[in-house]
Write a protein that holds these residues in place. Structure first.
Motif, PDB file in Angstrom:
ATOM      1  N   CYS A  24      58.933  46.723  53.767  1.00  0.00           N
ATOM      2  CA  CYS A  24      58.192  45.479  53.656  1.00  0.00           C
ATOM      3  C   CYS A  24      56.909  45.669  52.851  1.00  0.00           C
ATOM      4  O   CYS A  24      56.429  44.739  52.232  1.00  0.00           O
ATOM      5  CB  CYS A  24      57.869  44.954  55.055  1.00  0.00           C
ATOM      6  N   SER A  25      56.339  46.843  52.858  1.00  0.00           N
ATOM      7  CA  SER A  25      55.042  47.058  52.220  1.00  0.00           C
ATOM      8  C   SER A  25      55.020  48.338  51.400  1.00  0.00           C
ATOM      9  O   SER A  25      55.392  49.401  51.880  1.00  0.00           O
ATOM     10  CB  SER A  25      53.945  47.126  53.288  1.00  0.00           C
ATOM     11  N   LYS A  26      54.558  48.226  50.153  1.00  0.00           N
ATOM     12  CA  LYS A  26      54.381  49.409  49.310  1.00  0.00           C
ATOM     13  C   LYS A  26      53.026  50.062  49.532  1.00  0.00           C
ATOM     14  O   LYS A  26      52.864  51.254  49.332  1.00  0.00           O
ATOM     15  CB  LYS A  26      54.507  49.032  47.834  1.00  0.00           C
ATOM     16  N   TYR A  27      52.026  49.251  49.919  1.00  0.00           N
ATOM     17  CA  TYR A  27      50.650  49.740  49.907  1.00  0.00           C
ATOM     18  C   TYR A  27      49.938  49.765  51.253  1.00  0.00           C
ATOM     19  O   TYR A  27      49.009  50.535  51.429  1.00  0.00           O
ATOM     20  CB  TYR A  27      49.814  48.888  48.938  1.00  0.00           C
ATOM     21  N   ILE A  88      49.691  41.707  58.143  1.00  0.00           N
ATOM     22  CA  ILE A  88      51.021  41.151  58.345  1.00  0.00           C
ATOM     23  C   ILE A  88      51.800  41.278  57.049  1.00  0.00           C
ATOM     24  O   ILE A  88      51.321  40.872  55.985  1.00  0.00           O
ATOM     25  CB  ILE A  88      50.958  39.671  58.762  1.00  0.00           C
ATOM     26  N   CYS A  89      52.990  41.850  57.112  1.00  0.00           N
ATOM     27  CA  CYS A  89      53.853  41.953  55.953  1.00  0.00           C
ATOM     28  C   CYS A  89      54.957  40.909  56.088  1.00  0.00           C
ATOM     29  O   CYS A  89      55.720  40.920  57.047  1.00  0.00           O
ATOM     30  CB  CYS A  89      54.456  43.353  55.857  1.00  0.00           C
ATOM     31  N   ARG A  90      55.002  39.994  55.106  1.00  0.00           N
ATOM     32  CA  ARG A  90      55.937  38.883  55.174  1.00  0.00           C
ATOM     33  C   ARG A  90      56.434  38.541  53.766  1.00  0.00           C
ATOM     34  O   ARG A  90      55.644  38.270  52.867  1.00  0.00           O
ATOM     35  CB  ARG A  90      55.245  37.662  55.784  1.00  0.00           C
ATOM     36  N   GLU A  91      57.743  38.597  53.575  1.00  0.00           N
ATOM     37  CA  GLU A  91      58.360  38.182  52.318  1.00  0.00           C
ATOM     38  C   GLU A  91      57.706  38.840  51.109  1.00  0.00           C
ATOM     39  O   GLU A  91      57.267  38.183  50.162  1.00  0.00           O
ATOM     40  CB  GLU A  91      58.311  36.665  52.180  1.00  0.00           C
ATOM     41  N   ILE A 122      43.444  37.267  52.931  1.00  0.00           N
ATOM     42  CA  ILE A 122      43.588  38.095  51.730  1.00  0.00           C
ATOM     43  C   ILE A 122      45.063  38.428  51.554  1.00  0.00           C
ATOM     44  O   ILE A 122      45.723  38.860  52.493  1.00  0.00           O
ATOM     45  CB  ILE A 122      42.780  39.403  51.877  1.00  0.00           C
ATOM     46  N   GLU A 123      45.579  38.256  50.342  1.00  0.00           N
ATOM     47  CA  GLU A 123      46.987  38.526  50.077  1.00  0.00           C
ATOM     48  C   GLU A 123      47.139  39.560  48.971  1.00  0.00           C
ATOM     49  O   GLU A 123      46.400  39.543  47.984  1.00  0.00           O
ATOM     50  CB  GLU A 123      47.709  37.234  49.666  1.00  0.00           C
ATOM     51  N   LEU A 124      48.108  40.460  49.147  1.00  0.00           N
ATOM     52  CA  LEU A 124      48.421  41.438  48.117  1.00  0.00           C
ATOM     53  C   LEU A 124      49.940  41.573  48.016  1.00  0.00           C
ATOM     54  O   LEU A 124      50.581  42.054  48.946  1.00  0.00           O
ATOM     55  CB  LEU A 124      47.813  42.810  48.434  1.00  0.00           C
ATOM     56  N   PRO A 125      50.541  41.132  46.896  1.00  0.00           N
ATOM     57  CA  PRO A 125      51.988  41.259  46.741  1.00  0.00           C
ATOM     58  C   PRO A 125      52.395  42.708  46.473  1.00  0.00           C
ATOM     59  O   PRO A 125      51.607  43.495  45.946  1.00  0.00           O
ATOM     60  CB  PRO A 125      52.289  40.369  45.533  1.00  0.00           C
ATOM     61  N   ASN A 126      53.620  43.053  46.833  1.00  0.00           N
ATOM     62  CA  ASN A 126      54.127  44.396  46.554  1.00  0.00           C
ATOM     63  C   ASN A 126      54.292  44.641  45.064  1.00  0.00           C
ATOM     64  O   ASN A 126      54.096  45.757  44.580  1.00  0.00           O
ATOM     65  CB  ASN A 126      55.478  44.613  47.244  1.00  0.00           C
ATOM     66  N   ASP A 127      54.686  43.601  44.325  1.00  0.00           N
ATOM     67  CA  ASP A 127      54.981  43.748  42.907  1.00  0.00           C
ATOM     68  C   ASP A 127      53.736  43.424  42.084  1.00  0.00           C
ATOM     69  O   ASP A 127      53.418  42.263  41.833  1.00  0.00           O
ATOM     70  CB  ASP A 127      56.138  42.836  42.501  1.00  0.00           C
ATOM     71  N   LEU A 128      53.019  44.460  41.666  1.00  0.00           N
ATOM     72  CA  LEU A 128      51.816  44.296  40.861  1.00  0.00           C
ATOM     73  C   LEU A 128      52.108  44.616  39.404  1.00  0.00           C
ATOM     74  O   LEU A 128      52.950  45.464  39.093  1.00  0.00           O
ATOM     75  CB  LEU A 128      50.706  45.216  41.368  1.00  0.00           C
ATOM     76  N   GLU A 129      51.377  43.944  38.502  1.00  0.00           N
ATOM     77  CA  GLU A 129      51.481  44.250  37.081  1.00  0.00           C
ATOM     78  C   GLU A 129      50.157  43.944  36.408  1.00  0.00           C
ATOM     79  O   GLU A 129      49.390  43.084  36.873  1.00  0.00           O
ATOM     80  CB  GLU A 129      52.606  43.464  36.421  1.00  0.00           C
ATOM     81  N   VAL A 130      49.856  44.654  35.334  1.00  0.00           N
ATOM     82  CA  VAL A 130      48.587  44.486  34.627  1.00  0.00           C
ATOM     83  C   VAL A 130      48.460  43.050  34.125  1.00  0.00           C
ATOM     84  O   VAL A 130      49.401  42.477  33.570  1.00  0.00           O
ATOM     85  CB  VAL A 130      48.489  45.482  33.459  1.00  0.00           C
TER      86      VAL A 130
END
Length: 230
Positions: A24-27, A88-91, A122-130
């Motif tokens: 669910c979470s990379k970070y 919380i890790c969700r979707e 605060i939200e942080l998606p797993n898929d980050l890009e520059v």
């Protein structure tokens, strides 16, 4: 005390990460017992404090993974600060409770006032890009201390974006990181303050470095990963 207030708030805004052991979470930490220690430095590079984070509880329910983190900051001159918050890790997105922008020492400045805390997590998606822009976050504390004296405090984290990828070296090793920039605006009673931050975030490790700057872009302080365990 004001300096400790700003340090604690900045640390809460960038709640550190541990070794990710959940799909669910990379970070962000989702493993009970995981811990990490950071060393904080002042603007001149002198050691200012140490900060220890621990994952004290993890629950899986209804398609969500929820982790409770504890934080203890120990300044060189004493006067430790403690706090806790939820992740919380969700979707494919990790959400940090907006109340984590506060801690008990911060709220303690309002004495026995009955306060209401609202905000946007605060939200942080797993898929980050520059070049990616991230959602703003904020928290507002309001209430009354009796009579004509009202409590009103706001913390906003805005202009969040993924600036670049960069390799960074600390005593814990060398890591390939995404660099995430944000501005933080605080308003407490009649006092206003603005500062900026950069965070170096590595997959499967989490935050390995953080820097904060004043409104003129000068370094106010930094934090680096010292050790981690699971």
């Amino acid at each position: 005390m004001r300096k400790l207030f700003l340090i604690a708030m900045c640390l809460s805004l960038w709640a550190p990460t541990a070794l990710a052991q959940s799909n669910c979470s990379k970070y962000y930490p989702m493993v009970e017992g995981a811990s990490m220690t950071y060393t904080s430095y002042d603007r001149k590079g002198k050691e200012d404090s140490t900060v220890e984070y621990k994952v004290v509880d993890v629950q899986n329910q209804g398609g969500e993974t929820k982790a409770t983190m504890s934080m203890e900051m120990k300044p060189k001159k004493g006067g430790a600060l403690t706090s806790s918050y939820e992740l919380i890790c969700r979707e494919n997105v990790v959400i940090i409770d907006f109340k984590s922008l506060m801690n008990q020492q911060m709220l303690g400045q309002f004495g026995n006032a009955e306060v209401d805390i609202t905000g946007h997590d605060i939200e942080l998606p797993n898929d980050l890009e520059v070049g990616q822009e991230l959602a703003d976050a904020n928290v507002t504390v309001s209430g009354s201390m009796g009579g004509a004296f009202n409590v009103n405090m706001t913390v906003e984290q805005i202009n969040r974006k993924v600036e670049k990828k960069e390799s960074v070296n600390t005593s814990a090793g060398t890591f390939d990181c995404y660099v995430i920039y944000s501005d933080t605006k605080t308003k407490m009673m009649v006092a206003n303050q603005t500062f900026s931050s950069r965070v170096w975030l590595a997959e499967d490790v989490g935050i390995v470095q953080q820097e904060s700057y004043n409104k003129n872009g000068k370094l106010m302080g930094s934090m680096k990963l010292t050790s981690f365990s699971k």
